[in-house]
Design an enzyme around this catalytic site. Structure first.
Site, PDB file in Angstrom:
ATOM      1  N   ARG A 208       0.840  -1.208   0.000  1.00 31.40           N
ATOM      2  CA  ARG A 208       0.000   0.000   0.000  1.00 31.40           C
ATOM      3  C   ARG A 208       0.871   1.253   0.000  1.00 31.40           C
ATOM      4  O   ARG A 208       0.576   2.236  -0.671  1.00 31.40           O
ATOM      5  CB  ARG A 208      -0.900   0.022   1.238  1.00 31.40           C
ATOM      6  CG  ARG A 208      -1.972  -1.033   1.249  1.00 31.40           C
ATOM      7  CD  ARG A 208      -2.847  -0.887   2.499  1.00 31.40           C
ATOM      8  NE  ARG A 208      -3.731  -2.009   2.619  1.00 31.40           N
ATOM      9  CZ  ARG A 208      -3.784  -2.828   3.674  1.00 31.40           C
ATOM     10  NH1 ARG A 208      -3.004  -2.627   4.721  1.00 31.40           N
ATOM     11  NH2 ARG A 208      -4.619  -3.829   3.682  1.00 31.40           N
ATOM     12  N   PHE A 224     -11.607  -5.250  -5.375  1.00 29.33           N
ATOM     13  CA  PHE A 224     -11.576  -6.149  -4.204  1.00 29.33           C
ATOM     14  C   PHE A 224     -11.074  -5.341  -2.999  1.00 29.33           C
ATOM     15  O   PHE A 224     -10.137  -5.740  -2.308  1.00 29.33           O
ATOM     16  CB  PHE A 224     -10.649  -7.358  -4.450  1.00 29.33           C
ATOM     17  CG  PHE A 224     -10.922  -8.100  -5.732  1.00 29.33           C
ATOM     18  CD1 PHE A 224     -11.887  -9.096  -5.775  1.00 29.33           C
ATOM     19  CD2 PHE A 224     -10.226  -7.789  -6.898  1.00 29.33           C
ATOM     20  CE1 PHE A 224     -12.134  -9.785  -6.967  1.00 29.33           C
ATOM     21  CE2 PHE A 224     -10.474  -8.471  -8.078  1.00 29.33           C
ATOM     22  CZ  PHE A 224     -11.429  -9.471  -8.120  1.00 29.33           C
ATOM     23  N   ASP A 246     -16.110  -3.676  -4.517  1.00 29.11           N
ATOM     24  CA  ASP A 246     -16.133  -4.969  -3.816  1.00 29.11           C
ATOM     25  C   ASP A 246     -17.547  -5.523  -3.974  1.00 29.11           C
ATOM     26  O   ASP A 246     -18.516  -4.753  -4.021  1.00 29.11           O
ATOM     27  CB  ASP A 246     -15.789  -4.798  -2.328  1.00 29.11           C
ATOM     28  CG  ASP A 246     -15.333  -6.102  -1.691  1.00 29.11           C
ATOM     29  OD1 ASP A 246     -14.138  -6.220  -1.352  1.00 29.11           O
ATOM     30  OD2 ASP A 246     -16.181  -7.013  -1.517  1.00 29.11           O
ATOM     31  N   SER A 247     -17.670  -6.846  -4.042  1.00 31.97           N
ATOM     32  CA  SER A 247     -19.005  -7.428  -4.208  1.00 31.97           C
ATOM     33  C   SER A 247     -19.742  -7.523  -2.877  1.00 31.97           C
ATOM     34  O   SER A 247     -20.930  -7.831  -2.849  1.00 31.97           O
ATOM     35  CB  SER A 247     -18.899  -8.809  -4.854  1.00 31.97           C
ATOM     36  OG  SER A 247     -18.073  -9.627  -4.057  1.00 31.97           O
ATOM     37  N   ALA A 276     -16.366  -7.713  -9.487  1.00 33.39           N
ATOM     38  CA  ALA A 276     -15.198  -7.108 -10.134  1.00 33.39           C
ATOM     39  C   ALA A 276     -15.190  -7.359 -11.649  1.00 33.39           C
ATOM     40  O   ALA A 276     -14.891  -6.452 -12.430  1.00 33.39           O
ATOM     41  CB  ALA A 276     -13.923  -7.666  -9.511  1.00 33.39           C
ATOM     42  N   ASP A 300      -6.584  -7.124  -6.076  1.00 31.10           N
ATOM     43  CA  ASP A 300      -6.162  -7.916  -4.915  1.00 31.10           C
ATOM     44  C   ASP A 300      -7.286  -8.876  -4.528  1.00 31.10           C
ATOM     45  O   ASP A 300      -7.929  -8.706  -3.490  1.00 31.10           O
ATOM     46  CB  ASP A 300      -5.813  -6.971  -3.749  1.00 31.10           C
ATOM     47  CG  ASP A 300      -5.265  -7.740  -2.550  1.00 31.10           C
ATOM     48  OD1 ASP A 300      -4.754  -8.856  -2.730  1.00 31.10           O
ATOM     49  OD2 ASP A 300      -5.369  -7.214  -1.420  1.00 31.10           O
ATOM     50  N   CYS A 340      -2.940 -14.228  -3.421  1.00 32.41           N
ATOM     51  CA  CYS A 340      -2.609 -14.654  -2.061  1.00 32.41           C
ATOM     52  C   CYS A 340      -2.854 -16.154  -1.891  1.00 32.41           C
ATOM     53  O   CYS A 340      -2.917 -16.656  -0.772  1.00 32.41           O
ATOM     54  CB  CYS A 340      -3.383 -13.847  -1.023  1.00 32.41           C
ATOM     55  SG  CYS A 340      -5.153 -14.002  -1.194  1.00 32.41           S
TER      56      CYS A 340
END
Ligand code: SAH
Length: 396
Positions: A208, A224, A246-247, A276, A300, A340
């Site tokens: 970040r 996200f 974001d969902s 997204a 992300d 990730c």
């Protein structure tokens, strides 16, 4: 302490300090091993190898120590003190501008199955093994001693991380409603109660910061966004505008709250509760979004592959997502893209992104190769601990 006897030759990886014993390596065990029980591991000849937590499943023992020592208050304190000392020596703990960091990262801190994140005066503790769950009160006691007034609360959050059991989330020490954490001088509400992981993604702190350096004058799209971490850094970095997607409605609410906390009434930010993939598709089709153009995009997503069986589809997912971003980003734009998923290696990921760039027919250069930060260390004997990888790309 009950014992586990290894098959001949199966001690080799343990002599090289790998902290897991797979069920296939076990010759036999003493009777009636309980789930999560602390056991001694010995060779067929009875020579001591390790002490660890037993659990049914393919990883049968998670090693706590390769020395024949008691697992008592002194043991927990010495492990936790070593974790704290490492973070102090690299300037992450006891830092005025930053009270948010990971104190214990499982195998990376020689404490397999245990995660502890620090948010100001509150530690959020999470067990990923039954053994650690059973030891939670001993660990908490040692933590309070080692942290010596740095923390006033311990929130235990293992409702969704253990097999066969769902211990209720709640404070096991202290209790406080103050849930604002400070990361590099920025404030964030941390949702211990319902949030993902321990409530915040501590692992993206340095990435970040890097984004902040590139945000000036840019139109930023944070996909996200979850808590809006990247969005808030982009705003401090003087972005022209920041859009967060974001969902999850809860994530959008949290993002809005975090932006408001740091930049009240700032018209540069907008948040969209949307899938997204759909959002990226809509950029040139819908009337609302046809004007939106972005110079800096962050991708992300959650782990697309949670286990090896899902690897193939996950890689396809990363390619599809990155291809859409490459198609939409402005010339001269910068893409921050992450995975990730632990089972997706750096090479897999880079290959998926390479395919995406080629499909989108964009010229792309790699500016940075990113990874998890130093408070998420990888035990050199346990390369499986490496999970976060990212690329920063310059797109012509
Ligand atoms: N970048 C965040 C962490 C992302 S976690 C940070 O720095 O903290 C992954 C997020 O993706 C979650 O908030 C989840 O709600 C969201 N998500 C999952 N699937 C999605 C989808 N198809 N479209 C948009 N958001 C999605």
């Amino acid at each position: 302490m009950k014992q586990i006897y290894l098959k001949r030759g199966k001690e080799e990886s343990l002599l090289r300090f790998h902290p897991w014993i797979f069920s296939g390596a076990i010759h036999h065990t003493d009777e009636h091993l309980e789930e999560g029980e602390t056991v001694r591991v010995v060779t067929g000849n009875g020579d001591f190898i390790a002490i660890g937590h037993y659990q049914e499943g393919s990883i049968a023992v998670r090693v706590l120590t390769f020395s024949d020592v008691p697992i008592d208050d002194q043991f927990w304190q010495s492990r936790l003190r070593s974790a704290l000392q490492m973070r102090q020596s690299i300037g992450i703990a006891d830092n005025e501008r930053n009270n948010t960091y990971r104190l214990v990262h499982g195998e990376g801190d020689n404490l397999p199955g245990l995660i502890i994140d620090i948010y100001g005066e509150t530690a959020v503790m999470q067990a990923h093994s039954i053994g650690m769950h059973l030891c939670r009160h001993e660990v908490a006691k040692a933590l309070v001693a080692v942290m010596d007034k740095r923390i006033a609360n311990i929130y235990y959050k293992s409702e969704t991380t253990l097999p066969y059991m769902e211990p209720e989330n709640g404070f096991i020490y202290g209790g406080s409603d103050d849930n604002i954490a400070v990361e590099n001088g920025l404030k964030f509400y941390v949702d211990w109660l319902r949030g993902q992981k321990t409530g915040f993604f501590v692992d993206q702190r340095e990435n970040r910061s890097l984004l902040e350096r590139y945000a000036k004058g840019q139109r930023v799209l944070n996909m996200f966004c979850y808590t809006g971490g990247f969005s808030v850094y982009a705003m401090r970095g003087d972005a022209l505008l920041v859009h967060s997607v974001d969902s999850s409605a809860k994530a959008i609410e949290l993002t809005r709250a975090n932006v408001e906390l740091n930049f009240p009434d700032d018209p540069r930010h907008k948040a969209f509760c949307e899938d997204a993939f759909k959002f990226l598709d809509s950029l040139d089709s819908s009337t609302i979004n046809s004007q939106l153009k972005y110079d800096l995009i962050i991708l992300d997503p959650p782990a697309f592959a949670k286990h090896r069986g899902a690897l193939h589809n996950a890689l396809k997912g990363y390619t599809r997502l990155n291809q859409k971003a490459f198609e939409k980003i402005q010339p001269g734009g910068i893409l921050f893209t992450f995975s990730c998923s632990q089972v997706v290696t750096k090479e897999h990921f880079r290959n998926a992104v390479f395919t995406a760039a080629a499909l989108a027919k964009r010229k792309v250069r790699i500016l940075h190769q990113l990874h998890q930060p130093a408070d998420h260390p990888v035990n050199i004997y346990h390369p499986e601990g490496e999970y976060l990888k990212g690329l920063v790309l310059y797109v012509e």
